[in-house]
Design an enzyme around this catalytic site. Structure first.
Site, PDB file in Angstrom:
ATOM      1  N   HIS A  91       0.820  -1.212   0.000  1.00 16.72           N
ATOM      2  CA  HIS A  91       0.000   0.000   0.000  1.00 16.72           C
ATOM      3  C   HIS A  91       0.859   1.269   0.000  1.00 16.72           C
ATOM      4  O   HIS A  91       0.608   2.181   0.792  1.00 16.72           O
ATOM      5  CB  HIS A  91      -0.921   0.017   1.230  1.00 16.72           C
ATOM      6  CG  HIS A  91      -1.968  -1.041   1.227  1.00 16.72           C
ATOM      7  ND1 HIS A  91      -2.665  -1.416   2.360  1.00 16.72           N
ATOM      8  CD2 HIS A  91      -2.454  -1.823   0.233  1.00 16.72           C
ATOM      9  CE1 HIS A  91      -3.531  -2.366   2.065  1.00 16.72           C
ATOM     10  NE2 HIS A  91      -3.414  -2.641   0.783  1.00 16.72           N
TER      11      HIS A  91
HETATM   12  C1  LIG Z   1      -0.248  -7.309  -4.972  1.00 16.26           C
HETATM   13  C2  LIG Z   1      -1.101  -6.175  -4.483  1.00 16.26           C
HETATM   14  C3  LIG Z   1      -2.187  -6.452  -3.664  1.00 16.26           C
HETATM   15  C4  LIG Z   1      -3.000  -5.401  -3.225  1.00 16.26           C
HETATM   16  N1  LIG Z   1      -4.152  -5.706  -2.568  1.00 16.26           N
HETATM   17  C5  LIG Z   1      -5.071  -4.721  -2.358  1.00 16.26           C
HETATM   18  C6  LIG Z   1      -6.377  -5.048  -1.913  1.00 16.26           C
HETATM   19  O1  LIG Z   1      -6.734  -6.210  -1.741  1.00 16.26           O
HETATM   20  N2  LIG Z   1      -7.247  -4.028  -1.705  1.00 16.26           N
HETATM   21  C7  LIG Z   1      -6.893  -2.712  -1.918  1.00 16.26           C
HETATM   22  O2  LIG Z   1      -7.736  -1.832  -1.674  1.00 16.26           O
HETATM   23  N3  LIG Z   1      -5.659  -2.390  -2.336  1.00 16.26           N
HETATM   24  C8  LIG Z   1      -4.763  -3.362  -2.616  1.00 16.26           C
HETATM   25  N4  LIG Z   1      -3.546  -3.046  -3.148  1.00 16.26           N
HETATM   26  C9  LIG Z   1      -3.205  -1.625  -3.337  1.00 16.26           C
HETATM   27  C10 LIG Z   1      -3.982  -0.941  -4.462  1.00 16.26           C
HETATM   28  O3  LIG Z   1      -4.231  -1.826  -5.524  1.00 16.26           O
HETATM   29  C11 LIG Z   1      -3.198   0.290  -4.912  1.00 16.26           C
HETATM   30  O4  LIG Z   1      -3.049   1.175  -3.812  1.00 16.26           O
HETATM   31  C12 LIG Z   1      -3.868   1.064  -6.041  1.00 16.26           C
HETATM   32  O5  LIG Z   1      -4.207   0.213  -7.105  1.00 16.26           O
HETATM   33  C13 LIG Z   1      -2.904   2.167  -6.515  1.00 16.26           C
HETATM   34  O6  LIG Z   1      -3.502   2.880  -7.562  1.00 16.26           O
HETATM   35  P1  LIG Z   1      -2.646   3.953  -8.380  1.00 16.26           P
HETATM   36  O7  LIG Z   1      -3.565   4.517  -9.393  1.00 16.26           O
HETATM   37  O8  LIG Z   1      -1.974   4.858  -7.436  1.00 16.26           O
HETATM   38  O9  LIG Z   1      -1.469   3.124  -9.094  1.00 16.26           O
HETATM   39  P2  LIG Z   1      -1.548   1.847 -10.011  1.00 16.26           P
HETATM   40  O10 LIG Z   1      -2.883   1.208  -9.961  1.00 16.26           O
HETATM   41  O11 LIG Z   1      -0.374   1.007  -9.641  1.00 16.26           O
HETATM   42  O12 LIG Z   1      -1.387   2.410 -11.491  1.00 16.26           O
HETATM   43  C14 LIG Z   1      -0.209   2.924 -12.030  1.00 16.26           C
HETATM   44  C15 LIG Z   1      -0.239   2.625 -13.525  1.00 16.26           C
HETATM   45  O13 LIG Z   1       0.752   3.409 -14.174  1.00 16.26           O
HETATM   46  C16 LIG Z   1       1.443   2.626 -15.101  1.00 16.26           C
HETATM   47  N5  LIG Z   1       2.770   3.232 -15.292  1.00 16.26           N
HETATM   48  C17 LIG Z   1       3.768   3.295 -14.378  1.00 16.26           C
HETATM   49  N6  LIG Z   1       4.836   3.928 -14.920  1.00 16.26           N
HETATM   50  C18 LIG Z   1       4.480   4.290 -16.182  1.00 16.26           C
HETATM   51  C19 LIG Z   1       5.168   4.970 -17.229  1.00 16.26           C
HETATM   52  N7  LIG Z   1       6.424   5.393 -17.087  1.00 16.26           N
HETATM   53  N8  LIG Z   1       4.511   5.162 -18.409  1.00 16.26           N
HETATM   54  C20 LIG Z   1       3.222   4.732 -18.576  1.00 16.26           C
HETATM   55  N9  LIG Z   1       2.548   4.058 -17.615  1.00 16.26           N
HETATM   56  C21 LIG Z   1       3.166   3.849 -16.418  1.00 16.26           C
HETATM   57  C22 LIG Z   1       1.494   1.259 -14.455  1.00 16.26           C
HETATM   58  O14 LIG Z   1       1.793   0.233 -15.379  1.00 16.26           O
HETATM   59  C23 LIG Z   1       0.101   1.166 -13.852  1.00 16.26           C
HETATM   60  O15 LIG Z   1      -0.826   0.655 -14.766  1.00 16.26           O
HETATM   61  C24 LIG Z   1      -2.678  -4.056  -3.570  1.00 16.26           C
HETATM   62  C25 LIG Z   1      -1.576  -3.792  -4.369  1.00 16.26           C
HETATM   63  C26 LIG Z   1      -0.794  -4.832  -4.838  1.00 16.26           C
HETATM   64  C27 LIG Z   1       0.377  -4.522  -5.737  1.00 16.26           C
END
Ligand SMILES: Cc1cc2nc3c(=O)[nH]c(=O)nc-3n(C[C@H](O)[C@H](O)[C@H](O)COP(=O)(O)OP(=O)(O)OC[C@H]3O[C@@H](n4cnc5c(N)ncnc54)[C@H](O)[C@@H]3O)c2cc1C
Length: 521
Positions: free
Chosen positions: A463
């Site tokens: 997280h």
């Molecule tokens: C294994 C795992 C289990 C989890 N379990 C839970 C759960 O059960 N419940 C829950 O609520 N949360 C859970 N989480 C946490 C939750 O999923 C994350 O906090 C949330 O998805 C983060 O969202 P975000 O939009 O910040 O980033 P992300 O969803 O990680 O999105 C970032 C995106 O940007 C893309 N990206 C990165 N760099 C670049 C670049 N240079 N150029 C273009 N694209 C790029 C990535 O490929 C990705 O698609 C878990 C996370 C993981 C990894």
């Protein structure tokens, strides 16, 4: 290939999918979404119980690891991050939680728990329909599962025997107690942010372009205005705004590669400085977690054991026929919240129960053994870490140093949570199936025993937040202070981590900022 748009979004994860869908609802605004990973079509992404197969898999995971952690005996922890449309919501454990509403009041800068509740409901389609705490018209499907493993039923009974209340709905205000997790699933399939928000009608909009396999290297500036992006195969122009939704690891990495970050660090990598901002990549927070595992009789839990072959053979039929049963389970079936000190205003410990030996988050197979796992994590850590560049090469993995347990006050809730988890696993409800301990091998007694166990075994529950935080790096709308035309909208924005799983809170944050952008705020 499309190379310009009014708004260019970097990263199609939990936040990026929301931003793309909500902003392109206005046909006058052209939106380009750039995602480094693929389209996320692999079936393993969509079958909930296939979750352990996704970690470390190149089609879905950036597969990061932390720097060695002195607070954890020098261990490096594995840090998966989603790399496909849907981002981390395409590989996460699908546990739906919102944090405590007071967490959002604490952020200031226009954020509040009351508005957060309104937005959680607006983005949700709950399987039980609308209520005081749930919505039914939103795109994100949230399911109260109708199936639970018998070992999870034992966990709920054991929780009650150990003195924890039974909670029917963790979205209601008093969360202390144990219960079932609601899950971001729909009819037995994962409901990632991509599935929820980038629906076929949204993808068909003429003003929305989605490019996968498009890794952004840096933001291009015209003076202090973000004018576009550099990709490996050329540049892209943003007429109005660039929105970074690349997550708490990659958004600060991209900012630093673009010359926005701590000046000395950037110059050390030969990068020219656009804005000296020491807070970028700082303030990294995560939920550190200790997992207790107990071995159980064959057939009493999920695992790789001969006694489970009949159930394993039946599971695909159950799933194909009714989208139910074992394969529809997110494995982390049981949830719980508790206070390490009864005088605390809100719970500071969260439990996750799995009817399986989730050693190394499922990557250690434990052939021939069955058992259950009970995790306890510290919801409000005080330790802070950093994301820093290892190199000016955009393909190089950044240096992730969460600084686990660098603040000694973080140990107390971990020890208290571990003791409560032990008490639950030793409750009479587990007597008929318990055969012995798997982890720890010996029962910890003193605080020093617990400290050694935590140092040797604590893990992340993935997280990470806070690395381009509201009030430190951005204003309340995610706009990077000191620059124009540049926002961050993802988990990096959280000034302090919320008390629960982070996917729904990130989606809620994107909903708020998209609404306010659309309203011209
Ligand atoms: C294994 C795992 C289990 C989890 N379990 C839970 C759960 O059960 N419940 C829950 O609520 N949360 C859970 N989480 C946490 C939750 O999923 C994350 O906090 C949330 O998805 C983060 O969202 P975000 O939009 O910040 O980033 P992300 O969803 O990680 O999105 C970032 C995106 O940007 C893309 N990206 C990165 N760099 C670049 C670049 N240079 N150029 C273009 N694209 C790029 C990535 O490929 C990705 O698609 C878990 C996370 C993981 C990894």
């Amino acid at each position: 290939m499309k190379r310009d748009a009014d708004i260019v979004i970097v990263g199609g994860g939990s936040a990026g999918c929301v931003m793309a869908a909500r902003l392109s609802a206005d046909p006058q605004v052209s939106v380009l979404l750039l995602e480094a990973g693929g389209a996320g079509r692999n079936p393993l992404i969509h079958i909930p119980a296939a979750l352990p197969e996704l970690l470390g898999n190149r089609f879905a995971d950036w597969d990061y690891a932390t720097a060695p952690q002195p607070g954890l005996g020098g261990r490096s922890l594995r840090w998966p991050r989603g790399r496909a449309l849907g981002g981390s919501s395409a590989i996460n454990a699908m546990c739906y939680a919102r944090g405590d509403l007071s967490d959002y009041d604490d952020w200031g800068h226009g954020w509040s728990g009351a508005e957060a509740l309104h937005l959680f409901k607006a983005s949700e389609c709950h399987s039980d329909g609308v209520s005081q705490w749930h919505g039914e018209d939103g795109p994100l499907h949230v399911t109260r599962p109708d199936w639970e493993h018998p070992a999870t039923t034992r966990f709920l009974a054991a929780g009650a025997q150990a003195g924890h209340a039974r909670v029917a709905d963790f979205a209601a205000p008093d969360r202390a107690g144990v219960g079932r997790f609601d899950t971001t699933t729909h009819r037995g399939l994962r409901c990632s942010a991509a599935r929820a928000f980038l629906t076929p009608p949204v993808r068909a909009r003429p003003n929305l372009t989605i490019r996968t396999g498009a890794q952004v290297e840096k933001v291009l500036f015209d003076g202090t205005r973000a004018a576009g992006l550099q990709l490996a195969d050329g540049t892209v122009t943003a007429r109005r705004e660039v929105i970074l939704c690349a997550g708490a690891v990659n958004s600060p990495q991209i900012l630093m590669l673009s010359g926005v970050g701590p000046a000395d660090h950037l110059r050390g990598h030969g990068l020219s400085v656009v804005l000296d901002q020491p807070e970028i990549g700082a303030n990294l927070q995560d939920h550190l977690d200790i997992c207790l595992m107990m071995r159980t009789r064959g057939g009493s839990a999920i695992g790789y054991a001969p006694g489970l072959i009949p159930a394993a053979l039946r599971a695909p039929f159950d799933w194909l026929r009714r989208r139910s049963g074992l394969l529809a389970s997110n494995l982390a079936e049981g949830n719980g919240f508790a206070r390490s000190d009864p005088n605390l205003p809100k719970p500071d410990i969260q439990f996750h129960f799995l009817p399986a030996l989730g050693e190394n988050h499922g990557s250690t197979r434990n052939w021939g053994r069955t058992g259950v796992s009970l995790h306890a994590c510290n919801l409000y850590p005080r330790s802070r870490g950093t994301i820093r560049l290892a190199s000016a090469d955009p393909r190089a993995k950044p240096v992730i140093d969460p600084g686990y347990l660098t603040d000694a006050r973080d140990l107390g809730p971990m020890i208290a949570g571990g003791r409560m988890a032990l008490e639950i696993l030793e409750a009479p409800a587990f007597d008929p199936i318990r055969t012995g301990w798997h982890q720890p091998r010996e029962r910890p007694e003193s605080d020093a025993d617990w400290e050694r166990f935590i140092c040797a075994r604590a893990e992340s529950i993935y997280h990470p937040v806070g690395t381009a935080a509201i009030g430190r790096v951005t204003d309340g709308e995610g706009r990077v202070t000191g620059l124009d035309g540049l926002r961050v909208v993802d988990a990096s924005l959280m000034p302090t981590i919320v008390g629960g799983n982070t996917n729904a809170p990130v989606i809620m944050m994107a909903e708020r900022i998209a609404r306010r952008m659309t309203a011209g705020a």
